[in-house]
Design a protein around this motif. Structure first.
Motif, short mmCIF file in Angstrom:
data_model
loop_
_atom_site.label_atom_id
_atom_site.label_comp_id
_atom_site.label_asym_id
_atom_site.label_seq_id
_atom_site.Cartn_x
_atom_site.Cartn_y
_atom_site.Cartn_z
N THR A 55 0.84 -1.21 0.00
CA THR A 55 0.00 0.00 0.00
C THR A 55 0.87 1.25 0.00
N ALA A 56 1.93 1.24 0.82
CA ALA A 56 2.84 2.39 0.87
C ALA A 56 3.46 2.66 -0.50
N GLN A 57 3.87 1.60 -1.19
CA GLN A 57 4.47 1.78 -2.52
C GLN A 57 3.44 2.34 -3.49
N ARG A 58 2.22 1.83 -3.42
CA ARG A 58 1.17 2.31 -4.32
C ARG A 58 0.87 3.80 -4.10
N LEU A 59 0.95 4.24 -2.84
CA LEU A 59 0.65 5.64 -2.53
C LEU A 59 1.83 6.57 -2.82
N GLY A 60 2.99 6.01 -3.13
CA GLY A 60 4.17 6.84 -3.40
C GLY A 60 5.00 7.14 -2.16
N MET A 61 4.82 6.33 -1.10
CA MET A 61 5.61 6.50 0.14
C MET A 61 6.93 5.76 -0.03
N LEU A 94 4.50 10.46 5.61
CA LEU A 94 3.35 10.50 6.53
C LEU A 94 2.31 11.52 6.05
N ALA A 95 2.76 12.62 5.47
CA ALA A 95 1.82 13.59 4.91
C ALA A 95 1.08 12.99 3.71
N ILE A 96 1.80 12.20 2.89
CA ILE A 96 1.16 11.52 1.75
C ILE A 96 0.09 10.55 2.26
N LEU A 97 0.41 9.80 3.33
CA LEU A 97 -0.55 8.86 3.91
C LEU A 97 -1.78 9.58 4.47
N ALA A 98 -1.55 10.68 5.17
CA ALA A 98 -2.67 11.45 5.75
C ALA A 98 -3.59 11.95 4.65
N PRO A 110 13.78 12.70 -1.55
CA PRO A 110 14.21 11.94 -0.35
C PRO A 110 15.71 12.05 -0.11
N VAL A 111 16.08 12.02 1.16
CA VAL A 111 17.49 12.00 1.57
C VAL A 111 17.88 10.55 1.84
N ASP A 112 18.99 10.11 1.25
CA ASP A 112 19.45 8.73 1.44
C ASP A 112 20.35 8.69 2.67
N ALA A 113 19.82 8.27 3.80
CA ALA A 113 20.59 8.24 5.05
C ALA A 113 19.92 7.27 6.00
N SER A 114 20.58 7.04 7.14
CA SER A 114 19.95 6.24 8.20
C SER A 114 19.16 7.17 9.11
N PRO A 115 18.06 6.68 9.70
CA PRO A 115 17.29 7.55 10.60
C PRO A 115 18.09 7.88 11.85
N PRO A 116 17.96 9.09 12.37
CA PRO A 116 18.66 9.43 13.62
C PRO A 116 18.09 8.62 14.78
N ASN A 117 18.95 8.20 15.69
CA ASN A 117 18.52 7.45 16.87
C ASN A 117 18.60 8.38 18.08
N ALA A 141 11.42 -2.10 15.80
CA ALA A 141 11.71 -3.26 14.95
C ALA A 141 12.72 -2.84 13.89
N GLU A 142 13.66 -3.72 13.63
CA GLU A 142 14.68 -3.47 12.62
C GLU A 142 14.04 -3.24 11.26
N GLY A 143 14.36 -2.12 10.62
CA GLY A 143 13.87 -1.87 9.27
C GLY A 143 12.56 -1.12 9.19
N GLN A 144 11.96 -0.77 10.33
CA GLN A 144 10.71 -0.01 10.30
C GLN A 144 11.04 1.48 10.25
N VAL A 145 10.71 2.13 9.15
CA VAL A 145 11.15 3.52 8.94
C VAL A 145 10.14 4.25 8.06
N THR A 146 10.14 5.59 8.17
CA THR A 146 9.28 6.43 7.34
C THR A 146 9.92 7.81 7.23
N SER A 147 9.15 8.81 6.83
CA SER A 147 9.62 10.21 6.81
C SER A 147 8.41 11.11 6.95
#
Length: 509
Positions: A145-151, A174-178, A288-295, A164-170
């Protein structure tokens, strides 16, 4: 600069230019927040800061869980009245959760309300298993669904946002999903802004502090884990225009709500001052910025500050003495353009507008008398569970009674009365410290018994001791077992007088 030699002046200017260039080019990541405001209808970006930087979603993940579930309802694969069972996997989720036992039945509608208002992690798993059969199967649906919406920056591993390892967004995604929720599921939008729910005798307010406080607030979801900081996707409507604000990585639940309100205020004022700002394009076109999410774990949950277990335990106390710099800027730009509104920090520190909580319950769909009976049954379960806690507290105190049994008749009755007084007193404190909403009815129901020990606890302990002290023989008999078994029994009463009864009655913490 005029006092510097030409060579030094030239060198200084070069360093200043280089520093400025680096400041512009370097991504602002180390504890920067991600902020974004867009128009819901057009997707036009009104403000963006780190909006395409990857981020841990936490419980805003539940927006996608709701979207996938409601799409299944809309397509007829299940209905809001469908009943789903709480599995052992769902029951094992970490708080915040409803805490139902495996096998408990709940409707899709009630599970959605509990998930979106209370942020119940167990209900997210119940919905995932009900729609797709398993958490993994549902996560696959979330990702497609995320891919279909352009997320393009989003990846899901579970339906509730627990780490969870690998769970990420931006913020962008999230604005696209809303926007997709508002566009594709307008008939189910009420799930995104229900002010409160009532389960049995417990009332839970929506963790999104804008609901019922910020004028026109009508969505969406909060989130928190240590790594992400405090997240919020919010929306509000004013004069027919709806805006979506995203705040990721705020320092507290109060801060994220205030920042979202500030962003919305700026966005609404921007309608008049749009010619002053360069166009930022639409949310879909943000790069999009290609980076790891800040922890943010060290900042959010280090030893210097209390770690919240979940969104439910966040500090909701406003720390607003006067306007922040953001509020001051909002006040400056909006002065004279619209009716004055209270500062966001003041609005969000106030109690929410009174509203009737939506009743949720276990079991199949009910109305009328059946609904009243279901609510009463859930209340009864809560009361029984509470009483069970009190009995366990009383059962935890066998030592005083065991000692009293080996003493003479007088000491035995004395210890009994002490143990009884102690059990009452500890049960009373257990009732006070139990769940917040549950405490009130329990205190009322047990007002007389809990009040009695309060007035007589210590005097009652001293009085029997004094009465027993009159006859010398029973007193000596009582002291023998109270003395240490390894030493000679001491017939003198100096030790037993104050300490035996009090030792028996000392509450455990």
């Amino acid at each position: 600069m005029q006092f510097l030699r030409p060579s030094l002046r030239k060198s200084s200017l070069s360093w200043i230019v280089l520093a400025a260039a680096l400041a512009v080019l370097a991504p602002r990541v180390v504890h920067a927040e991600a902020l974004l405001v867009v128009e819901a209808d057009t997707g036009k970006v009104l403000q963006a800061e780190n909006a395409t930087y990857p981020w841990y979603p936490a419980s805003v993940t539940k927006m996608m869980t709701a979207y996938v579930t409601l799409k299944a309802v809309k397509e007829g694969r299940l209905s809001l009245e469908s009943t789903l069972a709480v599995s052992p996997v769902a029951a094992s989720q970490s708080p915040s959760k409803m805490g139902f036992r495996p096998g408990t039945q709940v409707t899709v509608e009630n599970a959605l309300l509990m998930m979106m208002v209370k942020s119940a992690n167990d209900m997210a798993v119940v919905l995932a298993e009900g729609v797709a059969g398993s958490v993994d199967g549902f996560s696959a649906q979330m990702n497609s669904t995320a891919q279909r919406l352009g997320m393009t920056q989003t990846s899901y591993v579970n339906p509730n946002g627990l780490p969870a390892e690998g769970q990420v967004t931006s913020a962008r995604d999230l604005a696209i999903l809303a926007r997709a929720i508002l566009r594709d599921l307008p008939e189910y939008e009420y799930f995104m802004h229900t002010p409160s729910i009532r389960f049995g005798r417990r009332v839970t307010q929506n963790f999104n502090k804008l609901i019922g406080r910020y004028p026109g607030a009508d969505g969406f979801k909060t989130g928190f884990i240590c790594a992400s900081g405090y997240n919020l996707v919010a929306s509000a409507t004013r004069n027919g225009k709806r805006l979506i604000a995203v705040v990721l990585g705020a320092s507290s639940g109060q801060a994220r709500a205030v920042k979202a309100a500030q962003l919305l205020e700026r966005g609404f004022a921007n309608n008049t001052l749009s010619w002053l700002r360069p166009s930022l394009g639409t949310v879909d076109n943000l790069v999009p910025v290609d980076a790891s999410p800040p922890n943010l774990r060290d900042e959010m949950c280090n030893g210097k500050r209390k770690r919240p277990a979940s969104d439910e335990d966040e500090d909701l106390v406003a720390s607003a003495n006067g306007a922040s710099s953001g509020e001051a800027a909002v006040a400056f730009f909006t002065a004279g353009l619209q009716p004055p509104m209270a500062k966001p920090s003041e609005l969000l520190a106030a109690a929410p507008v009174a509203s009737q909580p939506v009743v949720v319950y276990t079991g199949p769909k009910k109305t009328g008398d059946a609904l009243i009976a279901a609510v009463a049954a859930d209340e009864q379960k809560q009361t029984t569970r509470h009483r069970g806690k009190k009995s366990r507290v009383a059962a935890r105190k066998p030592d005083a009674a065991a000692e009293a049994r080996t003493a003479g008749k007088d000491a035995k009755s004395e210890a009994k009365s002490e143990a009884k007084s102690e059990a009452k007193s500890e049960a009373k404190s257990e009732a006070k410290s139990d769940g917040k909403p549950a405490a009130k009815p329990v205190r009322q129901a047990h007002a007389k018994p809990s009040g009695a020990p309060k007035a007589s606890d210590k005097p009652a302990a001293d009085k029997p001791a004094a009465a027993t002290a009159k006859p010398a023989k029973p007193k000596a008999a009582a002291e023998k077992p109270a003395a240490r078994p390894a030493t000679k029994p001491a017939p003198k009463s100096s030790e037993a007088k104050p300490s035996d009864p009090k030792t028996a009655a000392a509450p455990r913490s």
